[in-house]
Write a protein that holds these residues in place. Structure first.
Motif, mmCIF file in Angstrom:
data_model
loop_
_atom_site.group_PDB
_atom_site.id
_atom_site.type_symbol
_atom_site.label_atom_id
_atom_site.label_comp_id
_atom_site.label_asym_id
_atom_site.label_seq_id
_atom_site.Cartn_x
_atom_site.Cartn_y
_atom_site.Cartn_z
ATOM 1 N N SER A 26 0.804 -1.220 0.000
ATOM 2 C CA SER A 26 0.000 0.000 0.000
ATOM 3 C C SER A 26 0.840 1.274 0.000
ATOM 4 C CB SER A 26 -0.933 0.026 1.219
ATOM 5 O OG SER A 26 -1.838 -1.050 1.182
ATOM 6 N N ILE A 27 2.157 1.150 0.047
ATOM 7 C CA ILE A 27 3.035 2.321 0.024
ATOM 8 C C ILE A 27 3.181 2.801 -1.414
ATOM 9 C CG2 ILE A 27 5.320 3.203 0.580
ATOM 10 C CD1 ILE A 27 5.586 0.991 2.643
ATOM 11 N N THR A 28 3.084 4.096 -1.631
ATOM 12 C CA THR A 28 3.178 4.628 -2.985
ATOM 13 C C THR A 28 4.626 4.587 -3.480
ATOM 14 O OG1 THR A 28 3.603 6.923 -2.326
ATOM 15 C CG2 THR A 28 1.291 6.222 -2.485
ATOM 16 N N PRO A 29 4.827 4.515 -4.793
ATOM 17 C CA PRO A 29 6.185 4.571 -5.342
ATOM 18 C C PRO A 29 6.934 5.840 -4.946
ATOM 19 C CG PRO A 29 4.654 3.770 -7.006
ATOM 20 C CD PRO A 29 3.820 4.213 -5.838
ATOM 21 N N GLU A 30 6.226 6.964 -4.853
ATOM 22 C CA GLU A 30 6.874 8.214 -4.434
ATOM 23 C C GLU A 30 7.418 8.094 -3.021
ATOM 24 O OE1 GLU A 30 5.969 13.031 -4.009
ATOM 25 O OE2 GLU A 30 4.301 11.623 -4.286
ATOM 26 N N ALA A 31 6.631 7.489 -2.131
ATOM 27 C CA ALA A 31 7.079 7.310 -0.746
ATOM 28 C C ALA A 31 8.310 6.411 -0.692
ATOM 29 C CB ALA A 31 5.957 6.725 0.098
ATOM 30 N N VAL A 32 8.278 5.312 -1.438
ATOM 31 C CA VAL A 32 9.426 4.400 -1.475
ATOM 32 C C VAL A 32 10.669 5.128 -1.981
ATOM 33 C CG1 VAL A 32 10.382 2.333 -2.558
ATOM 34 C CG2 VAL A 32 8.022 2.328 -1.738
ATOM 35 N N GLY A 33 10.503 5.935 -3.026
ATOM 36 C CA GLY A 33 11.633 6.672 -3.584
ATOM 37 C C GLY A 33 12.251 7.619 -2.577
ATOM 38 N N CYS A 34 11.430 8.306 -1.803
ATOM 39 C CA CYS A 34 11.947 9.230 -0.798
ATOM 40 C C CYS A 34 12.717 8.488 0.291
ATOM 41 C CB CYS A 34 10.814 10.032 -0.184
ATOM 42 S SG CYS A 34 10.108 11.275 -1.286
ATOM 43 N N ILE A 35 12.174 7.354 0.720
ATOM 44 C CA ILE A 35 12.876 6.564 1.738
ATOM 45 C C ILE A 35 14.227 6.106 1.210
ATOM 46 C CG2 ILE A 35 12.809 4.420 3.078
ATOM 47 C CD1 ILE A 35 9.710 4.722 3.073
ATOM 48 N N GLN A 36 14.238 5.614 -0.010
ATOM 49 C CA GLN A 36 15.479 5.098 -0.584
ATOM 50 C C GLN A 36 16.512 6.192 -0.824
ATOM 51 O OE1 GLN A 36 13.870 3.027 -4.011
ATOM 52 N NE2 GLN A 36 13.756 1.084 -2.895
ATOM 53 N N ASP A 37 16.066 7.414 -1.091
ATOM 54 C CA ASP A 37 16.987 8.524 -1.358
ATOM 55 C C ASP A 37 17.462 9.225 -0.087
ATOM 56 O OD1 ASP A 37 16.760 8.042 -4.057
ATOM 57 O OD2 ASP A 37 15.268 9.612 -4.415
ATOM 58 N N SER A 38 16.964 8.813 1.070
ATOM 59 C CA SER A 38 17.291 9.486 2.326
ATOM 60 C C SER A 38 18.548 8.919 2.972
ATOM 61 C CB SER A 38 16.125 9.363 3.306
ATOM 62 O OG SER A 38 14.986 10.031 2.831
ATOM 63 N N ASP A 39 19.204 9.772 3.735
ATOM 64 C CA ASP A 39 20.334 9.328 4.553
ATOM 65 C C ASP A 39 19.845 8.737 5.868
ATOM 66 O OD1 ASP A 39 22.327 10.529 2.743
ATOM 67 O OD2 ASP A 39 21.553 12.451 3.490
ATOM 68 N N ILE A 40 18.775 9.336 6.402
ATOM 69 C CA ILE A 40 18.281 8.977 7.729
ATOM 70 C C ILE A 40 16.769 8.785 7.659
ATOM 71 C CG2 ILE A 40 18.068 9.725 10.142
ATOM 72 C CD1 ILE A 40 20.524 11.551 9.611
ATOM 73 N N VAL A 41 16.264 7.762 8.333
ATOM 74 C CA VAL A 41 14.822 7.518 8.430
ATOM 75 C C VAL A 41 14.446 7.545 9.913
ATOM 76 C CG1 VAL A 41 12.917 5.957 7.936
ATOM 77 C CG2 VAL A 41 14.829 6.123 6.335
ATOM 78 N N ILE A 42 13.467 8.377 10.243
ATOM 79 C CA ILE A 42 13.051 8.565 11.632
ATOM 80 C C ILE A 42 11.571 8.212 11.759
ATOM 81 C CG2 ILE A 42 12.765 10.253 13.506
ATOM 82 C CD1 ILE A 42 15.031 11.868 12.277
ATOM 83 N N GLY A 43 11.207 7.558 12.850
ATOM 84 C CA GLY A 43 9.792 7.254 13.019
ATOM 85 C C GLY A 43 9.481 6.492 14.290
ATOM 86 N N TYR A 44 8.203 6.365 14.531
ATOM 87 C CA TYR A 44 7.682 5.541 15.622
ATOM 88 C C TYR A 44 8.021 4.091 15.312
ATOM 89 C CZ TYR A 44 3.914 3.258 18.364
ATOM 90 O OH TYR A 44 3.189 2.457 19.197
ATOM 91 N N SER A 45 8.500 3.358 16.297
ATOM 92 C CA SER A 45 9.046 2.026 16.077
ATOM 93 C C SER A 45 8.071 1.080 15.376
ATOM 94 C CB SER A 45 9.502 1.417 17.401
ATOM 95 O OG SER A 45 8.432 1.397 18.339
#
Length: 247
Positions: free
Chosen positions: A16-35
């Motif tokens: 259910s994750i959009t391709p745009e969301a996946v692309g942003c995650i993959q292009d990031s240095d750091i991912v932050i979030g609720y566990s």
């Protein structure tokens, strides 16, 4: 100066994750979030610096994101569902304004819980609807009740987020009481819990019987308007075509 992607990952399933969301995650240095949300997107976190925190630490997560982005990092802030609906986009912008930062912010929409739950239930949101959170952590219950009253009296389909927790059990009862002043007891109600996840449950019941069903913080409760009907265990809210066109 870096940037922050505020990414909605949808209701839970990786599909259910959009391709745009996946692309942003993959292009990031750091991912932050609720566990819990990070656990749901584990396949996309390989090679990333991951900063995880517990619930109720939203302000801390946002400030950490700005601290890292102001040092030049590209950061993804993870939100479940859509980041602009009861999630992190608003807080990110509030803190950006407070810090008067030059960090770029990119909000990436996700599939909201109400979309996913409505799809499981049929077509309950085909006419005007209102989403109301029953969590009184940030909003006084008096104001929540006022909003429920207004929505019920105006015959909106009502989507209840955060309907019940271990601590907060009476709010859903109060919501039913208020709505019952304006709706027939047999008004269709859909309860979807953990939409798209392995332990998903879908129940179609009525306004008078809804409290007999299992409801928790992973549930969305959709309460039909005066026109909503059920057909083969699905909820349908007519848009009005029948009155205007020949079906």
């Amino acid at each position: 100066m870096g940037m922050i992607h505020v990414v909605g990952t949808g209701p839970g399933a990786v599909a259910s994750i959009t391709p745009e969301a996946v692309g942003c995650i993959q292009d990031s240095d750091i991912v932050i979030g609720y566990s819990t949300y990070l656990d749901l997107i584990e396949p996309y976190l390989d090679g990333k610096k991951v900063i995880s925190s517990k619930m109720m630490q939203e302000v801390q997560r946002c400030n950490t994101a700005f601290d890292e982005a102001e040092k030049g990092a590209v950061v993804t802030m993870i939100s479940g569902g859509d980041p602009g609906i009861y999630a992190m986009a608003g807080l990110i912008y509030e803190i950006a304004a407070e810090r008067d930062t030059d960090v770029s912010i990119n909000v990436v929409p996700g599939l909201a819980a109400l979309n996913s739950c409505a799809a499981r239930l049929g077509a309950p949101l085909m006419h005007d609807f209102v989403a109301i959170s029953l969590s009184d952590l940030l909003t006084p219950m008096e104001l929540i009740e006022k909003r429920i009253e207004a929505a019920a009296s105006a015959d909106f389909v009502i989507v209840l987020y955060n309907p019940k927790s271990k601590r907060r059990t009476a709010h859903i009862e109060k919501a039913q009481e208020i709505i019952s002043k304006y709706r027939d007891p047999d008004t269709p109600v859909g309860i979807v819990t953990a939409a798209t996840r392995e332990h998903e449950t879908v129940v179609v019941t009525t306004l008078k019987d809804m409290l007999a069903e299992e409801i928790n913080m992973q549930s969305c409760v959709l309460i039909g308007n005066s026109s909503t009907f059920t057909w083969r265990d699905k909820m349908v809210t007519p848009r009005g075509y029948k009155d205007k066109y020949s079906l």
